[in-house]
Design a protein around this motif. Structure first.
Motif, mmCIF file in Angstrom:
data_model
loop_
_atom_site.group_PDB
_atom_site.id
_atom_site.type_symbol
_atom_site.label_atom_id
_atom_site.label_comp_id
_atom_site.label_asym_id
_atom_site.label_seq_id
_atom_site.Cartn_x
_atom_site.Cartn_y
_atom_site.Cartn_z
ATOM 1 N N ALA A 59 -12.810 60.262 4.945
ATOM 2 C CA ALA A 59 -12.559 61.540 5.616
ATOM 3 C C ALA A 59 -12.683 62.706 4.646
ATOM 4 N N ALA A 60 -12.148 62.527 3.433
ATOM 5 C CA ALA A 60 -12.216 63.610 2.441
ATOM 6 C C ALA A 60 -13.657 63.946 2.097
ATOM 7 N N LEU A 61 -14.477 62.931 1.878
ATOM 8 C CA LEU A 61 -15.877 63.183 1.527
ATOM 9 C C LEU A 61 -16.651 63.756 2.706
ATOM 10 N N THR A 62 -16.322 63.327 3.916
ATOM 11 C CA THR A 62 -16.972 63.911 5.096
ATOM 12 C C THR A 62 -16.637 65.394 5.203
ATOM 13 N N ARG A 63 -15.401 65.757 4.919
ATOM 14 C CA ARG A 63 -15.017 67.169 4.920
ATOM 15 C C ARG A 63 -15.835 67.945 3.885
ATOM 16 N N GLY A 67 -18.439 70.796 4.929
ATOM 17 C CA GLY A 67 -17.886 72.114 4.618
ATOM 18 C C GLY A 67 -16.614 72.443 5.364
ATOM 19 N N ARG A 68 -15.836 71.438 5.730
ATOM 20 C CA ARG A 68 -14.575 71.661 6.452
ATOM 21 C C ARG A 68 -13.409 71.573 5.469
ATOM 22 N N LEU A 69 -13.238 72.660 4.700
ATOM 23 C CA LEU A 69 -12.265 72.654 3.614
ATOM 24 C C LEU A 69 -11.377 73.897 3.678
ATOM 25 N N GLY A 70 -10.669 74.068 4.777
ATOM 26 C CA GLY A 70 -9.795 75.217 4.934
ATOM 27 C C GLY A 70 -8.438 74.999 4.287
ATOM 28 N N ASP A 71 -7.546 75.966 4.509
ATOM 29 C CA ASP A 71 -6.187 75.874 3.979
ATOM 30 C C ASP A 71 -5.481 74.651 4.550
ATOM 31 N N GLY A 72 -4.721 74.004 3.706
ATOM 32 C CA GLY A 72 -3.941 72.849 4.139
ATOM 33 C C GLY A 72 -4.678 71.537 4.109
ATOM 34 N N VAL A 73 -5.990 71.577 3.827
ATOM 35 C CA VAL A 73 -6.746 70.335 3.736
ATOM 36 C C VAL A 73 -6.252 69.522 2.545
ATOM 37 N N ASP A 80 -2.689 62.375 6.819
ATOM 38 C CA ASP A 80 -2.212 61.493 7.883
ATOM 39 C C ASP A 80 -3.007 61.699 9.168
ATOM 40 N N ARG A 81 -3.368 62.956 9.462
ATOM 41 C CA ARG A 81 -4.163 63.213 10.673
ATOM 42 C C ARG A 81 -5.548 62.587 10.559
ATOM 43 N N ASP A 82 -6.162 62.720 9.379
ATOM 44 C CA ASP A 82 -7.488 62.130 9.185
ATOM 45 C C ASP A 82 -7.450 60.618 9.397
ATOM 46 N N ASP A 121 -14.760 69.141 -8.079
ATOM 47 C CA ASP A 121 -14.924 67.998 -8.983
ATOM 48 C C ASP A 121 -13.734 67.039 -8.917
ATOM 49 N N GLY A 122 -12.533 67.607 -8.738
ATOM 50 C CA GLY A 122 -11.348 66.774 -8.691
ATOM 51 C C GLY A 122 -11.331 65.821 -7.506
ATOM 52 N N ILE A 123 -12.035 66.189 -6.428
ATOM 53 C CA ILE A 123 -12.116 65.289 -5.280
ATOM 54 C C ILE A 123 -12.880 64.030 -5.658
ATOM 55 N N ALA A 124 -14.006 64.206 -6.367
ATOM 56 C CA ALA A 124 -14.775 63.040 -6.808
ATOM 57 C C ALA A 124 -13.934 62.145 -7.704
ATOM 58 N N LEU A 125 -13.166 62.748 -8.591
ATOM 59 C CA LEU A 125 -12.331 61.954 -9.490
ATOM 60 C C LEU A 125 -11.237 61.235 -8.717
ATOM 61 N N GLY A 126 -10.639 61.920 -7.735
ATOM 62 C CA GLY A 126 -9.620 61.280 -6.917
ATOM 63 C C GLY A 126 -10.163 60.107 -6.129
#
Length: 230
Positions: A59-63, A67-73, A80-82, A121-126
């Motif tokens: 889900a994170a990579l799909t976002r 380009g679905r990266l708003g506040d609270g993502v 949990d919603r994803d 970049d931190g998303i890839a590392l996570g």
């Protein structure tokens, strides 16, 4: 004494994509070889099974790709919603989404560039750390240090700790001739903390993963001081 050059000189924009593709090539065949019951195994992430971790990662990579990266993502509630949105997906579909994300997110992250404390970049590392969580839950050896993704992961850890202004750390990693410099040192600043041990244990310290059964030396810092994702 200066331990690190600016981030742009120690990493290229393609590094997160390289990390994701290397991990994809190792993790996806492993997942496809596992029976469905293995996806219900608990991981070190509180409340999450292997399936939950993989659903979150996909889900994170799909976002990122969409380009679905708003506040609270990526807040606990968003995560949990994803996961809940994928509750009726088959395990194979969960793995398919993750594979696509690991393939397609790299160019998007590279195009976004370095923003804030390292941009996307931190998303890839996570994602790579979560792959280690999954391998450990499945009983695979070298959960946080196996395969060709380790070198780009350590390089990205070094770059992002500098970008975020973390305290300096010199890590003498087993089998590597040159210590890894993490964190940002400034002239006249404090002496760096020092670590000696395996790459996998260093990753566990940086990612606040369980340290049971590990051996390492750490001077000049506490374990909690090294938590990159905290």
């Amino acid at each position: 004494m200066r331990l690190a050059e600016p981030m742009e000189s120690v990493r290229g924009p393609e590094l997160p994509g390289l990390l994701l593709r290397a991990e994809r090539d190792a993790l996806i065949p492993l997942l496809r070889s596992r029976p469905d019951e293995d996806f219900a195994i608990r991981t070190c992430c509180p409340g999450w099974t292997v399936r939950h971790v993989l659903a979150h990662c996909g889900a994170a990579l799909t976002r990122v790709v969409e380009g679905r990266l708003g506040d609270g993502v990526f807040s606990p509630e968003s995560n949990d919603r994803d996961i809940a949105e994928r509750a009726d997906w088959s395990n194979a579909r969960i793995v398919d989404e993750l594979e696509r994300g690991m393939t397609e997110a790299g160019p998007v992250i590279a195009a976004a560039g370095r923003q804030g404390h390292g941009g996307l970049d931190g998303i890839a590392l996570g994602e790579w750390v979560h792959a280690g969580d999954v391998r450990e839950a499945l009983g695979e050896p070298g959960a946080y240090e196996a395969g060709e993704a380790l070198d780009p992961a350590l390089e990205l850890f070094a770059a992002l700790t500098r970008a975020r202004g973390a305290a300096p750390l010199l890590a003498a990693v087993d089998g590597r001739p040159v210590p890894l410099a993490l964190g940002l040192d400034t002239d006249g600043g404090p002496e760096p903390a020092r670590y000696r041990g395996s790459a996998g244990t260093l990753v566990r310290l940086l990612a606040a993963r369980p340290l049971t059964g590990t051996r390492y030396e750490l001077t000049g810092a506490r374990e909690a001081d090294l938590n990159f994702f905290g």
